[in-house]
Design an enzyme around this catalytic site. Sequence first.
Site, PDB file in Angstrom:
ATOM      1  N   GLY A  36      19.043   5.834 -44.346  1.00  0.00           N
ATOM      2  CA  GLY A  36      19.058   4.647 -43.196  1.00  0.00           C
ATOM      3  C   GLY A  36      20.637   4.822 -42.463  1.00  0.00           C
ATOM      4  O   GLY A  36      21.418   5.778 -42.468  1.00  0.00           O
ATOM      5  N   GLY A  74      21.921   9.407 -43.426  1.00  0.00           N
ATOM      6  CA  GLY A  74      20.883  10.608 -43.322  1.00  0.00           C
ATOM      7  C   GLY A  74      19.405   9.834 -43.524  1.00  0.00           C
ATOM      8  O   GLY A  74      19.380   8.798 -43.033  1.00  0.00           O
ATOM      9  N   ALA A  75      18.577  10.187 -44.496  1.00  0.00           N
ATOM     10  CA  ALA A  75      17.328   9.734 -44.672  1.00  0.00           C
ATOM     11  C   ALA A  75      17.070   8.434 -45.329  1.00  0.00           C
ATOM     12  O   ALA A  75      16.357   7.497 -45.383  1.00  0.00           O
ATOM     13  CB  ALA A  75      16.344  10.690 -45.509  1.00  0.00           C
ATOM     14  N   GLY A 104      21.903  12.114 -35.006  1.00  0.00           N
ATOM     15  CA  GLY A 104      22.937  11.053 -35.057  1.00  0.00           C
ATOM     16  C   GLY A 104      23.538  10.702 -33.411  1.00  0.00           C
ATOM     17  O   GLY A 104      23.899   9.357 -33.058  1.00  0.00           O
ATOM     18  N   ASP A 105      23.351  11.640 -32.525  1.00  0.00           N
ATOM     19  CA  ASP A 105      23.753  11.558 -31.159  1.00  0.00           C
ATOM     20  C   ASP A 105      22.845  10.496 -30.313  1.00  0.00           C
ATOM     21  O   ASP A 105      23.178   9.699 -29.867  1.00  0.00           O
ATOM     22  CB  ASP A 105      24.014  12.741 -30.272  1.00  0.00           C
TER      23      ASP A 105
HETATM   24  O1  LIG Z   1      31.295  21.007 -33.557  1.00  0.00           O
HETATM   25  P1  LIG Z   1      31.134  19.450 -33.310  1.00  0.00           P
HETATM   26  O2  LIG Z   1      31.573  19.094 -31.849  1.00  0.00           O
HETATM   27  O3  LIG Z   1      31.358  18.896 -34.364  1.00  0.00           O
HETATM   28  O4  LIG Z   1      29.339  19.588 -33.176  1.00  0.00           O
HETATM   29  C1  LIG Z   1      28.877  20.253 -32.065  1.00  0.00           C
HETATM   30  C2  LIG Z   1      27.237  20.120 -32.307  1.00  0.00           C
HETATM   31  O5  LIG Z   1      27.049  20.776 -33.405  1.00  0.00           O
HETATM   32  O6  LIG Z   1      26.741  18.739 -32.330  1.00  0.00           O
HETATM   33  C3  LIG Z   1      25.791  18.475 -31.652  1.00  0.00           C
HETATM   34  C4  LIG Z   1      24.807  17.634 -32.573  1.00  0.00           C
HETATM   35  O7  LIG Z   1      25.196  16.635 -33.125  1.00  0.00           O
HETATM   36  C5  LIG Z   1      25.343  19.820 -31.252  1.00  0.00           C
HETATM   37  O8  LIG Z   1      24.706  19.669 -30.009  1.00  0.00           O
HETATM   38  C6  LIG Z   1      26.459  20.536 -31.061  1.00  0.00           C
HETATM   39  O9  LIG Z   1      26.267  22.034 -31.516  1.00  0.00           O
END
Ligand SMILES: O=P(O)(O)OC[C@@]1(O)O[C@H](CO)[C@@H](O)[C@@H]1O
Length: 319
Positions: free
Chosen positions: A232, A229-230, A258-259
């Site tokens: 690092g 998170g914040a 995170g993505d």
């Molecule tokens: O339910 P999952 O698959 O764990 O997470 C899905 C999700 O929260 O992850 C993305 C953000 O990381 C969003 O685009 C999406 O709504």
Amino acid sequence: MIVTITPNPSLDRTYELPTLTPGEVNRAAHDRLDPGGKGVNVSRALTAAGHRTTAVLPLGGLSGGLLSDLLRRQGIDVAAVTIAGDTRINVSIAEDGGGLTKINAVGPELSAAESAALLALVRDTQRIGRGTGNDVDWLACCGSLPRGLAPEWYAQLVAQVHSGGARIALDTSGPALLAALSARPDVVKPNREELAEAVGRQVTTVGDAVDAAGELRKRGAQQVLASLGADGMLLIAEEGSWFGSAPVAVVRSDVGAGDASLAGFLGAGGTGPEALAAALAHGAAAVQLPGSVMPTPADLDPAAVVVTADIPLERPLRG
Ligand SMILES: O=P(O)(O)OC[C@@]1(O)O[C@H](CO)[C@@H](O)[C@@H]1O
């Protein structure tokens, strides 16, 4: 090129308002609709940075059609398995000052045939790229598994992708993460809560996170890219361990941050301190954007990123 797979993608609806008052009618100041799901977001961030990527995913119903349209409009190459169920819609409520309430739908149940078709589509995407200048270097498999896919599904995918000669990044949690470790994914990307869940104890300092990441490596992960998170991020690998941070003054929405980090990491080669710095720059830029908007190179501030091999093990984690 980098292929992503999102077994449970979503449409992400975000409402922005000053304060959420539960139990009352709230009126949003702004709202937006983004293509969603963790792997989808990685593909969006890679596309924004000019990398070649294909997003592999199941799509179904009107929501699936809309998700496909939104992705194509953003110039993202999609390879889809059509399923009988409806693609889910997830909702985020973002309050001024950074508060976020998120509701993730369970999503459709995939049949055995749909699950097998998804694995076959990944194999074909990897095979078609071979020798055409579009060789798949990395496959990022991200997010929760929908109903109908066994926790071992990612483990099967890791083995399949490795036999096709590509590296694999895995961002998932719980039993699906644990089941995939012995297949030796090239990188896993847990956050603090996922690390704690995986090792079955609390993670309250940077040192705790280093220990937990080390345990995931012992169980099979080749590298652990842990987001704190914040506070690092950590990269724990055979070649070395690094900690980095990138301060942010105002957080607007951390959905998809995170993505964006994983996209930055893979786009920068997926190994070593430079890739960790790219992950931090992408994550910091993403939290300053609304909804799950992915940063472009113009949004990045690499000068704000600090990466060190001198890890502050005693530092307590916030939150
Ligand atoms: O339910 P999952 O698959 O764990 O997470 C899905 C999700 O929260 O992850 C993305 C953000 O990381 C969003 O685009 C999406 O709504």
